[in-house]
Design a protein around this motif. Structure first.
Motif, mmCIF file in Angstrom:
data_model
loop_
_atom_site.group_PDB
_atom_site.id
_atom_site.type_symbol
_atom_site.label_atom_id
_atom_site.label_comp_id
_atom_site.label_asym_id
_atom_site.label_seq_id
_atom_site.Cartn_x
_atom_site.Cartn_y
_atom_site.Cartn_z
ATOM 1 N N ASP A 113 25.108 62.995 9.053
ATOM 2 C CA ASP A 113 24.652 62.873 10.442
ATOM 3 C C ASP A 113 25.374 63.871 11.348
ATOM 4 O OD1 ASP A 113 22.909 60.843 9.752
ATOM 5 O OD2 ASP A 113 24.280 59.214 10.316
ATOM 6 N N VAL A 114 26.677 64.040 11.135
ATOM 7 C CA VAL A 114 27.469 64.960 11.962
ATOM 8 C C VAL A 114 26.984 66.397 11.769
ATOM 9 C CG1 VAL A 114 29.761 65.997 12.256
ATOM 10 C CG2 VAL A 114 29.522 63.508 12.066
ATOM 11 N N LYS A 115 26.828 66.818 10.519
ATOM 12 C CA LYS A 115 26.413 68.196 10.256
ATOM 13 C C LYS A 115 24.955 68.439 10.646
ATOM 14 C CE LYS A 115 28.212 71.168 8.854
ATOM 15 N NZ LYS A 115 28.916 72.251 9.596
ATOM 16 N N ASP A 119 36.096 70.582 15.881
ATOM 17 C CA ASP A 119 35.636 69.260 16.304
ATOM 18 C C ASP A 119 34.108 69.242 16.234
ATOM 19 O OD1 ASP A 119 35.172 66.795 17.391
ATOM 20 O OD2 ASP A 119 36.051 67.223 19.360
ATOM 21 N N LYS A 120 33.588 69.028 15.038
ATOM 22 C CA LYS A 120 32.152 69.152 14.804
ATOM 23 C C LYS A 120 31.328 68.161 15.622
ATOM 24 C CE LYS A 120 32.701 72.497 11.950
ATOM 25 N NZ LYS A 120 32.381 73.866 12.408
ATOM 26 N N GLU A 121 31.878 66.998 15.898
ATOM 27 C CA GLU A 121 31.111 65.972 16.617
ATOM 28 C C GLU A 121 30.926 66.317 18.091
ATOM 29 O OE1 GLU A 121 31.680 61.840 15.661
ATOM 30 O OE2 GLU A 121 32.963 62.343 13.951
ATOM 31 N N SER A 122 31.736 67.222 18.607
ATOM 32 C CA SER A 122 31.635 67.584 20.023
ATOM 33 C C SER A 122 30.670 68.748 20.260
ATOM 34 C CB SER A 122 33.013 67.967 20.567
ATOM 35 O OG SER A 122 33.444 69.216 20.023
ATOM 36 N N HIS A 132 27.759 59.368 7.222
ATOM 37 C CA HIS A 132 28.230 59.783 8.549
ATOM 38 C C HIS A 132 28.387 61.303 8.606
ATOM 39 C CE1 HIS A 132 30.435 59.889 12.309
ATOM 40 N NE2 HIS A 132 31.421 60.544 11.706
ATOM 41 N N VAL A 156 33.811 66.925 5.638
ATOM 42 C CA VAL A 156 33.778 65.972 6.755
ATOM 43 C C VAL A 156 33.985 64.555 6.231
ATOM 44 C CG1 VAL A 156 32.350 64.981 8.593
ATOM 45 C CG2 VAL A 156 32.310 67.456 8.179
ATOM 46 N N GLU A 178 24.999 68.979 14.346
ATOM 47 C CA GLU A 178 25.537 70.304 14.661
ATOM 48 C C GLU A 178 24.495 71.394 14.419
ATOM 49 O OE1 GLU A 178 28.778 73.542 12.971
ATOM 50 O OE2 GLU A 178 28.859 71.479 12.244
#
Length: 381
Positions: free
Chosen positions: A171-173, A211-214, A168, A50, A176
């Motif tokens: 935070d994203v993972k 799209d991991k952030e979604s 960042h 990521v 998720e």
């Protein structure tokens, strides 16, 4: 992304087809010159991909389609996951492998380690040396392996993984993992809103949403939809499935459970709680150390002693009110087969919960036998 405006049965079917549908998505990603990293194991820190602006795709195959091709090179008495994965690479039948710019493996089981040598004939392969003990010395080694992995990604793709990008990515993972964990927690209820098969389709399908952030918002909306169309499943024996990675051909184990009057409420396997129960500690100022500790705590049978698997099972059995544990072993998977004794002792002696181990492969030949054994186990409950 799955269209949540559809009726729930269609939504779950879409999740079940996520891997197949992702074949087209990965081609679109390739056409945009976005780096693609093929991975085999939950030990790979996806935060690194990521942070590099790359996409991860799972290369673990779950079909017997190419096993005969693989057996021209590999022993027949080998784990079907290894044979299938190698077979798809050998025959170029897997779009994920075909489009991967880099393949990453870890020194988990001996069979996979040797397979990575052969995969290096087709693609650039980087193997991370995973410590086989969860110790401070092992942690030092794993942190160094993560740093090597970062350098490989930076050199191969011409990118820089800065502290800001890595933060960042963490935070994203984390978001998720938390969202997936929150979704499957609906199975803690006495009155269940969905079946275990439907739960698995979501858990597995999410892995192929690039799209991991979604994902957090999507799962929040799906949870609300599920709860509003509650199935009210109650009074059935509650089963936890542990052991080897499940999915594809081995979903026959889930079907055997639910066709015989029980319901799967928890999956400890890869793809279930094992990889996402713990997040990266954002309060740790050393991000490499924080990432290393999170992934070192995954309770895989390749680690010895494997205390973290018992800790997670202890929590899941209690929180999900488990009536019985099914330990699924893939044929010739020595680590999980040998560890089965300690899992049986833990379930029977420490938790007073019935336990059964079933061995299977990717064929359909044992479906009748699985139904007989699992049906008898459920009847005993």
């Amino acid at each position: 992304m799955v269209d949540l405006k559809k009726e729930l049965p269609e939504v779950f079917n879409d999740f079940a087809d996520s891997r197949k549908n992702a074949f087209l998505k990965v081609k679109e990603i390739k056409d945009k010159n976005i780096p693609i990293i093929g991975i085999f194991c939950t030990f790979f820190p996806q935060e690194l991909a990521v942070a590099a602006g790359a996409t991860c795709v799972s290369l673990c195959a779950t079909s017997d389609e190419t096993i005969q091709d693989a057996e021209r090179d590999l022993p027949k008495n080998l784990c079907p996951l290894i044979k299938s994965s190698y077979g798809f690479a050998l025959t170029d039948k897997c779009p994920f492998f075909y489009f991967s710019d880099l393949v990453v493996g870890e020194t988990t089981c001996d069979g996979k380690k040797k397979m990575y040598e052969y995969l290096g004939e087709f693609k650039p392969v980087h193997v991370m040396e995973l410590p086989n003990k969860n110790t401070e010395q092992g942690l030092i080694l794993w942190k160094e392996e993560i740093r090597k992995m970062i350098k490989t990604i930076e050199d191969l793709f011409g990118v820089e993984i800065t502290e800001e990008k890595l933060k960042h990515a963490i935070d994203v993972k984390n978001a998720e993992r938390s969202a997936v964990k929150d979704f499957y927690s609906i199975m803690k209820a006495d009155d269940l809103p969905i079946t275990g098969g439907e739960l698995w389709h979501v858990l597995n399908g999410v892995q192929f949403d690039f799209d991991k952030e979604s994902i957090p918002q999507m799962l929040e909306e799906l949870k609300a939809k599920v709860m509003s169309e509650h199935k009210h499943i109650s009074g059935k024996p509650r089963i936890l499935i542990t052991g080897c990675p499940i999915g594809g051909a081995t979903e026959k184990v889930i079907e055997a459970v639910e066709n015989n009057g029980a319901v799967v409420v928890s999956y400890e396997n890869c793809g279930g709680a094992k990889a996402i129960d713990e997040n990266v500690d954002v309060d740790n100022p050393d991000m490499i150390d924080a990432i290393a500790r999170k992934y070192m705590n995954i309770g895989c049978a390749c680690v010895s002693p494997n205390e973290n698997r018992l800790k997670l099972l202890n929590k899941l059995i209690d929180e999900y009110k488990v009536d019985g544990v099914i330990d699924m072993h893939l044929q010739a998977c020595t680590p999980y087969q040998v560890e089965g004794l300690s899992i049986k002792r833990f379930c029977n002696d420490k938790k007073n919960v019935p336990y059964i181990a079933v061995e299977t492969d990717y064929s359909k030949s044992d479906i009748g036998q699985l139904n007989t054994r699992i049906g008898a186990f459920i009847e005993m409950l």
